[in-house]
Design an enzyme around this catalytic site. Structure first.
Site, PDB file in Angstrom:
ATOM      1  N   ASP A  48      34.110  29.957  39.183  1.00  0.00           N
ATOM      2  CA  ASP A  48      35.121  30.290  40.369  1.00  0.00           C
ATOM      3  C   ASP A  48      36.299  29.069  40.015  1.00  0.00           C
ATOM      4  OD1 ASP A  48      34.837  32.159  42.015  1.00  0.00           O
ATOM      5  OD2 ASP A  48      33.414  31.034  43.300  1.00  0.00           O
ATOM      6  N   GLU A  71      41.019  31.279  46.961  1.00  0.00           N
ATOM      7  CA  GLU A  71      39.561  31.084  47.431  1.00  0.00           C
ATOM      8  C   GLU A  71      39.312  29.650  47.637  1.00  0.00           C
ATOM      9  OE1 GLU A  71      35.582  33.679  48.184  1.00  0.00           O
ATOM     10  OE2 GLU A  71      36.668  33.905  46.254  1.00  0.00           O
ATOM     11  N   ASP A 143      41.328  36.078  43.463  1.00  0.00           N
ATOM     12  CA  ASP A 143      39.884  35.837  43.543  1.00  0.00           C
ATOM     13  C   ASP A 143      39.285  35.864  42.163  1.00  0.00           C
ATOM     14  OD1 ASP A 143      37.187  35.996  44.296  1.00  0.00           O
ATOM     15  OD2 ASP A 143      37.435  37.610  45.457  1.00  0.00           O
ATOM     16  N   ILE A 145      36.281  34.919  40.982  1.00  0.00           N
ATOM     17  CA  ILE A 145      35.176  35.851  40.738  1.00  0.00           C
ATOM     18  C   ILE A 145      34.844  36.637  41.982  1.00  0.00           C
ATOM     19  CG2 ILE A 145      32.894  35.703  40.180  1.00  0.00           C
ATOM     20  CD1 ILE A 145      32.792  33.762  38.468  1.00  0.00           C
ATOM     21  N   ASP A 146      35.171  37.782  42.056  1.00  0.00           N
ATOM     22  CA  ASP A 146      34.957  38.876  42.890  1.00  0.00           C
ATOM     23  C   ASP A 146      33.436  39.405  42.816  1.00  0.00           C
ATOM     24  OD1 ASP A 146      35.297  40.262  45.065  1.00  0.00           O
ATOM     25  OD2 ASP A 146      36.259  41.882  44.298  1.00  0.00           O
ATOM     26  N   THR A 148      30.138  37.688  43.324  1.00  0.00           N
ATOM     27  CA  THR A 148      29.246  36.511  42.757  1.00  0.00           C
ATOM     28  C   THR A 148      27.961  36.825  42.527  1.00  0.00           C
ATOM     29  OG1 THR A 148      29.036  35.478  44.837  1.00  0.00           O
ATOM     30  CG2 THR A 148      30.772  34.552  43.722  1.00  0.00           C
ATOM     31  N   ASP A 289      40.671  40.192  48.419  1.00  0.00           N
ATOM     32  CA  ASP A 289      39.384  41.022  48.159  1.00  0.00           C
ATOM     33  C   ASP A 289      39.973  42.463  47.948  1.00  0.00           C
ATOM     34  OD1 ASP A 289      37.252  39.433  48.015  1.00  0.00           O
ATOM     35  OD2 ASP A 289      37.173  39.168  50.021  1.00  0.00           O
TER      36      ASP A 289
END
Length: 354
Positions: A48, A71, A143, A145-146, A148, A289
């Protein structure tokens, strides 16, 4: 005359490509060797932070005046006990930033051999993601890492980057390192990037950013639809989705996957409907998102609204405001799907009243 947002698209593709390579490296080096949760400063956290550092570094060089809605911030990384985590992030971020230039890249964006960054520069880059969003001006939303849990499973996750201008999404890029290039060949080649610019259509390309192919949502008879939905029941009301399927006469099983990879699948014709209805009162969807995916669907010929039939509003800040769910489908069936969603909601309200 160059197409509008042509440079922004090139930069976004370069940033997402490098972030995808980084996250794949983290999975191969760390996830397979560690069994940790996100709260334990696991590989998800490393990926992330590192991916956000890479993307924000590139955006900061290419568009220094543009704020970023991200984020993560670097507060936890600045703590004394985070030295091991910091070292990993510096190593991974610089490995991604200093990789050889690809077609369309330029060293002016802060990438390529010799472009190492110091720890403080990378922490400052992460902190650039603290913009609060809004109705006026240009801003990016990221984002890193959308999905996780999908990432940890070796399943679907995505690196998602979008440009928003005056509350309107103009550019979206979604990198999906683990998604099959062709849905008909689930065990075949994996890794693709989806990109869309408002008014210019949508496309899919390889994970290395070459061979772009236009994509459109094909017309589908309602009975041949199937739902794209989240794996995690906490992320969407899956029982509600089953009722909507019943109302539409859908008999095909749903396709479950994490992340905005679902938007990419919808845009290229895998499935036909994406539903994400709220599971708890008060939760508000974050703009990062859905920004990239919403534009991808529209540019592929689909429609995306909330359950009231209203367009999603990306000018409200860091969230989409009051959560009425998300309904995305091809233009030919969206009205039917929306009617089924509204009927199912009405049934739920009657049960509550009773």
């Amino acid at each position: 005359m160059p197409l509008q947002y042509a440079i922004e698209k090139q930069v976004a593709l370069a940033a997402v490509r490098r972030a995808c390579a980084l996250t794949s490296t983290v999975f191969n080096k760390l996830v397979k060797q560690e069994t940790l949760t996100k709260d334990d400063k696991s590989p998800v956290t490393v990926a992330d932070y590192s991916a956000q550092a890479v993307v924000n570094t590139i955006l900061g060089r290419a568009f220094p005046a543009d704020p970023i809605v991200g984020e993560e911030d670097a507060n936890d990384l600045r703590r004394e006990e985070a030295d091991k985590l910091r070292n990993r992030i510096v190593e991974l971020s610089n490995e991604a930033l200093t990789a050889e230039l690809a077609t369309g890249d330029t060293a002016e964006w802060g990438i390529g051999p010799g472009q190492e960054r110091t720890l403080e520069e990378l922490l400052d880059a992460i902190d650039r993601g603290n913009d609060q969003g809004g109705r006026i001006g240009r801003r990016w939303t990221l984002d890193p890492i959308d999905g996780t849990k999908g990432f940890l499973r070796g399943g679907q996750y995505a690196v998602c980057l979008a440009l928003i201008v005056d509350g309107d999404v103009k550019l979206g890029v979604i990198g999906c390192p683990n998604l099959p290039v062709k849905s008909a060949e689930p065990e075949g080649r994996r890794g693709c990037i989806f990109a869309a610019v408002k008014g210019q259509g949508a496309e899919q390309m390889t994970i290395s950013g070459v061979d772009p192919t236009p994509i459109v949502i094909p017309p589908v008879a309602p009975g041949m639809l199937n739902l794209l939905e989240s794996v995690e029941a906490a992320h969407a009301d899956l029982s509600f989705n089953r009722r909507v399927s019943e109302l539409l006469g859908i008999t095909r099983p749903p396709t479950q996957m994490d992340s905005q990879a679902k938007y990419g699948c919808l845009a290229r014709g895998d499935g036909g409907v994406y539903l994400r209805m709220p599971t708890k009162a008060g939760y508000r969807e974050k703009i990062w998102d859905h920004a990239s995916g919403s534009l991808l669907v529209r540019e592929a010929g689909g429609l995306i609204t909330n359950s009231l039939g209203q367009p999603l509003d990306f000018g409200l800040g860091r969230t989409l405001g009051v959560n009425y769910g998300i309904v995305a489908a091809g233009k030919d069936v969206h009205a039917l799907v929306l009617a089924a969603v509204q009927r199912a909601r009405a049934e739920d309200l009657e049960i509550v009243k009773a």
